[in-house]
Scaffold this active site. Sequence first.
Site, PDB file in Angstrom:
ATOM      1  N   GLN A 220      -9.907  19.728   6.919  1.00  0.00           N
ATOM      2  CA  GLN A 220      -8.710  19.313   7.205  1.00  0.00           C
ATOM      3  C   GLN A 220      -8.689  17.807   7.762  1.00  0.00           C
ATOM      4  O   GLN A 220      -9.598  17.645   8.413  1.00  0.00           O
ATOM      5  CB  GLN A 220      -8.089  20.077   8.319  1.00  0.00           C
ATOM      6  CG  GLN A 220      -7.680  21.486   7.709  1.00  0.00           C
ATOM      7  CD  GLN A 220      -6.406  21.446   7.236  1.00  0.00           C
ATOM      8  OE1 GLN A 220      -5.627  20.425   7.149  1.00  0.00           O
ATOM      9  NE2 GLN A 220      -5.884  22.534   6.674  1.00  0.00           N
TER      10      GLN A 220
ATOM     11  N   CYS B  25       0.636  -1.077   0.052  1.00  0.00           N
ATOM     12  CA  CYS B  25       0.086  -0.008   0.025  1.00  0.00           C
ATOM     13  C   CYS B  25       0.881   1.426  -0.095  1.00  0.00           C
ATOM     14  O   CYS B  25       1.896   1.352   0.753  1.00  0.00           O
ATOM     15  CB  CYS B  25      -0.934  -0.096   1.316  1.00  0.00           C
ATOM     16  SG  CYS B  25      -1.709   1.452   1.539  1.00  0.00           S
TER      17      CYS B  25
ATOM     18  N   ASP C 153      -2.291  30.879   3.086  1.00  0.00           N
ATOM     19  CA  ASP C 153      -2.302  29.236   3.217  1.00  0.00           C
ATOM     20  C   ASP C 153      -2.441  28.694   1.790  1.00  0.00           C
ATOM     21  O   ASP C 153      -3.659  27.947   1.589  1.00  0.00           O
ATOM     22  CB  ASP C 153      -3.396  28.804   4.175  1.00  0.00           C
ATOM     23  CG  ASP C 153      -3.346  27.290   4.377  1.00  0.00           C
ATOM     24  OD1 ASP C 153      -2.217  26.750   3.890  1.00  0.00           O
ATOM     25  OD2 ASP C 153      -4.509  26.858   5.005  1.00  0.00           O
TER      26      ASP C 153
ATOM     27  N   GLU D 123     -10.975  33.285  -1.423  1.00  0.00           N
ATOM     28  CA  GLU D 123     -10.570  31.858  -1.825  1.00  0.00           C
ATOM     29  C   GLU D 123     -11.345  31.731  -3.272  1.00  0.00           C
ATOM     30  O   GLU D 123     -12.454  32.335  -3.538  1.00  0.00           O
ATOM     31  CB  GLU D 123     -11.469  30.873  -0.810  1.00  0.00           C
ATOM     32  CG  GLU D 123     -12.008  29.746  -1.230  1.00  0.00           C
ATOM     33  CD  GLU D 123     -10.844  28.758  -1.600  1.00  0.00           C
ATOM     34  OE1 GLU D 123      -9.930  28.728  -1.011  1.00  0.00           O
ATOM     35  OE2 GLU D 123     -11.061  28.084  -2.866  1.00  0.00           O
TER      36      GLU D 123
ATOM     37  N   CYS E 165       1.932  24.009   2.814  1.00  0.00           N
ATOM     38  CA  CYS E 165       1.755  22.356   3.120  1.00  0.00           C
ATOM     39  C   CYS E 165       3.077  21.944   2.002  1.00  0.00           C
ATOM     40  O   CYS E 165       3.283  20.874   1.599  1.00  0.00           O
ATOM     41  CB  CYS E 165       0.687  21.952   2.496  1.00  0.00           C
ATOM     42  SG  CYS E 165       0.104  22.482   0.816  1.00  0.00           S
TER      43      CYS E 165
ATOM     44  N   TYR F 269      -6.449  32.373   0.593  1.00  0.00           N
ATOM     45  CA  TYR F 269      -6.688  31.096   0.365  1.00  0.00           C
ATOM     46  C   TYR F 269      -7.399  30.321   1.367  1.00  0.00           C
ATOM     47  O   TYR F 269      -7.031  29.460   2.166  1.00  0.00           O
ATOM     48  CB  TYR F 269      -5.331  30.231   0.036  1.00  0.00           C
ATOM     49  CG  TYR F 269      -4.452  30.773  -1.135  1.00  0.00           C
ATOM     50  CD1 TYR F 269      -4.347  30.547  -2.265  1.00  0.00           C
ATOM     51  CD2 TYR F 269      -3.630  31.884  -0.443  1.00  0.00           C
ATOM     52  CE1 TYR F 269      -3.609  31.020  -3.237  1.00  0.00           C
ATOM     53  CE2 TYR F 269      -2.530  32.492  -1.539  1.00  0.00           C
ATOM     54  CZ  TYR F 269      -2.582  32.209  -2.889  1.00  0.00           C
ATOM     55  OH  TYR F 269      -1.946  32.465  -3.653  1.00  0.00           O
TER      56      TYR F 269
ATOM     57  N   CYS G 104      -6.869  -0.290   8.414  1.00  0.00           N
ATOM     58  CA  CYS G 104      -6.058   0.669   8.194  1.00  0.00           C
ATOM     59  C   CYS G 104      -5.792   1.479   9.535  1.00  0.00           C
ATOM     60  O   CYS G 104      -6.768   1.667  10.044  1.00  0.00           O
ATOM     61  CB  CYS G 104      -6.842   1.658   7.253  1.00  0.00           C
ATOM     62  SG  CYS G 104      -5.638   3.122   6.985  1.00  0.00           S
TER      63      CYS G 104
ATOM     64  N   CYS H  58       1.686   4.547   3.869  1.00  0.00           N
ATOM     65  CA  CYS H  58       2.394   5.011   4.795  1.00  0.00           C
ATOM     66  C   CYS H  58       3.899   4.612   4.443  1.00  0.00           C
ATOM     67  O   CYS H  58       4.360   3.772   5.218  1.00  0.00           O
ATOM     68  CB  CYS H  58       1.966   4.546   6.219  1.00  0.00           C
ATOM     69  SG  CYS H  58       0.304   4.903   6.746  1.00  0.00           S
TER      70      CYS H  58
HETATM   71  N1  SAH Z   1      -7.152  27.472   4.518  1.00  0.00           N
HETATM   72  C1  SAH Z   1      -7.880  26.667   4.417  1.00  0.00           C
HETATM   73  C2  SAH Z   1      -7.357  25.861   2.827  1.00  0.00           C
HETATM   74  C3  SAH Z   1      -6.006  25.858   2.367  1.00  0.00           C
HETATM   75  S1  SAH Z   1      -6.034  24.946   0.819  1.00  0.00           S
HETATM   76  C4  SAH Z   1      -7.751  25.560   5.252  1.00  0.00           C
HETATM   77  O1  SAH Z   1      -6.833  25.597   6.216  1.00  0.00           O
HETATM   78  O2  SAH Z   1      -8.602  24.566   5.299  1.00  0.00           O
HETATM   79  C5  SAH Z   1      -5.609  26.133  -0.304  1.00  0.00           C
HETATM   80  C6  SAH Z   1      -6.813  26.521  -0.710  1.00  0.00           C
HETATM   81  O3  SAH Z   1      -6.488  27.663  -1.701  1.00  0.00           O
HETATM   82  C7  SAH Z   1      -7.887  25.801  -1.661  1.00  0.00           C
HETATM   83  O4  SAH Z   1      -9.243  25.784  -1.050  1.00  0.00           O
HETATM   84  C8  SAH Z   1      -8.002  26.317  -3.154  1.00  0.00           C
HETATM   85  O5  SAH Z   1      -9.356  26.232  -3.549  1.00  0.00           O
HETATM   86  C9  SAH Z   1      -7.766  27.708  -2.804  1.00  0.00           C
HETATM   87  N2  SAH Z   1      -6.883  28.244  -4.124  1.00  0.00           N
HETATM   88  C10 SAH Z   1      -6.124  27.748  -5.054  1.00  0.00           C
HETATM   89  N3  SAH Z   1      -5.325  28.597  -5.835  1.00  0.00           N
HETATM   90  C11 SAH Z   1      -6.214  29.726  -5.679  1.00  0.00           C
HETATM   91  C12 SAH Z   1      -6.139  30.996  -6.132  1.00  0.00           C
HETATM   92  N4  SAH Z   1      -5.521  31.144  -7.317  1.00  0.00           N
HETATM   93  N5  SAH Z   1      -7.113  32.233  -5.608  1.00  0.00           N
HETATM   94  C13 SAH Z   1      -7.651  31.743  -4.395  1.00  0.00           C
HETATM   95  N6  SAH Z   1      -7.844  30.612  -3.859  1.00  0.00           N
HETATM   96  C14 SAH Z   1      -7.049  29.541  -4.597  1.00  0.00           C
END
Ligand code: SAH
Length: 479
Positions: free
Chosen positions: A307, A87, A406, A357, A433, A336, A183, A90
């Site tokens: 998340q 798998c 983010d 977003e 990330c 974001y 799992c 992990c």
């Molecule tokens: N901060 C949130 C999600 C982060 S993930 C959390 O912690 O849950 C990154 C996010 O960026 C996603 O939801 C994706 O849809 C958005 N995203 C990606 N490219 C983008 C862009 N060019 N403009 C605005 N949002 C964007």
Amino acid sequence: MSLLSPDTPQLRRGDIIELEIEKAAFEGRCVARSGGLVIFVDGAVPGDRVRAFIHKKKKQFAEARVEELLVPSPHRVLPRCRHFGVCGGCKWQHMAYAQQLRWKREHVLDAFIRIGGLEDVRVNETLPAEEPFWYRNKMEFSFGEMRWLLPDELGTVDREAELFALGLHVPKRYDRILHIDECHLESPESNAILNATRDFFLARSIPAYSTRTHEGDLRHLVIREGKHTGERMVFLVSTQHREDVMRDYARMLQRPELGVSTFVHGITTRKSTVAIADEEIVYIGDGTIREQLGRNVFRISPSSFFQTNTLQAERLYGLAEQAAALTPDDVVWDLYCGTGTIALFIARDVRHVVGVELNAAAIEDARRNAQDNGIENTTFITADIVDFIGKRQEFDVPSPDVIITDPPRAGMHPKVVEAVGRSGVERLVYVSCNPSTSARDCGMLREYGYVVEDITPVDMFPHTWHIECVISLRKTGEE
Ligand code: SAH
């Protein structure tokens, strides 16, 4: 094939060579060196001495797999999962947890020095997960009509069971499904649902959908659970609506030991391989579960983004909040923002939060989440961050005192980096990330006078090489 000494210069594909594994690098691959050549070795642990088979040789590097473990590393542990190695889930389960944390930190440090050019950056110890198993609040399994058999299963499985599997994809073999009965990333109740589901449909001879011929029926089983609320969702995706079967299945899911709060049947005939449905029928509950994150409660539907590690997400956001050094007068921009989890996490401590977003459905969820939690000082905007930043005047929002960003794995668009760099905010927090792209962006932000104060890696995904970071930046006078 010949056995070569480690410093043989003309290493070739097909050679077998003895190697000392030095470190674990990007994508979980281990690194060894021979005569100055970097060799990526799959399936090893730093500290191992191995005999390895070279299966790829390029000018700059080679790739090898372990043929024989000569001297095991002291950092090896016995993987808990019997599917380990086949798998792809992990990759690091055979490495002691403390070592996983160590290599994740090294990876971040390396990215910031090498890609970001930030030599003197401070990277804290990786924040470990308190529970490195059972941490996921969502697992997505697939049905398949070609079961991947492990060596010890060959000849033991009857023909019908061979043509029906429920589990995870075998890496690089998208038509093959590995039968998973336990799992360790999900709860025992979720495993019980997985096994009861397989038994139920196998007993009724309902065929699995084939990604090759597009025939068959059963496609995905998604199990989600609120780690704080204990609520559990089953989302089963298939191509057909077999009402009688689904009613029976719903009845089976009501067994108390499975703890199912809601069951949704999704139907789709699309060829896509993700668990999305065109039609959804709710059989148990109201089609959603609730999960708590910090002081807020979120409603999660089958298609909501959330998340996957609730407990670590709370700690990640807690660190972001600390790094932002918030005061009650602050206006914060959450770039974001997804479904608004960070914005709502901090909203009660500041004057106003603006979340931006691209995904309109996520913004709808963010607004509803704000309302459900009685939060009134947030504004959520659907826009590409590049447009939002470029045409700021057109959006009627207050200027920020703090920016939290983010972005997805690709990092921020250069235009966004430039606009953030020119924004003049004193406090900037980058939740990342992907250390490679955040290192690149922080290197660029340095040119606008933003210095990285410190970085804290947070282990959201134990036993994988993925790592999240909270990066705290401050504006200095120098540009
Ligand atoms: N901060 C949130 C999600 C982060 S993930 C959390 O912690 O849950 C990154 C996010 O960026 C996603 O939801 C994706 O849809 C958005 N995203 C990606 N490219 C983008 C862009 N060019 N403009 C605005 N949002 C964007």
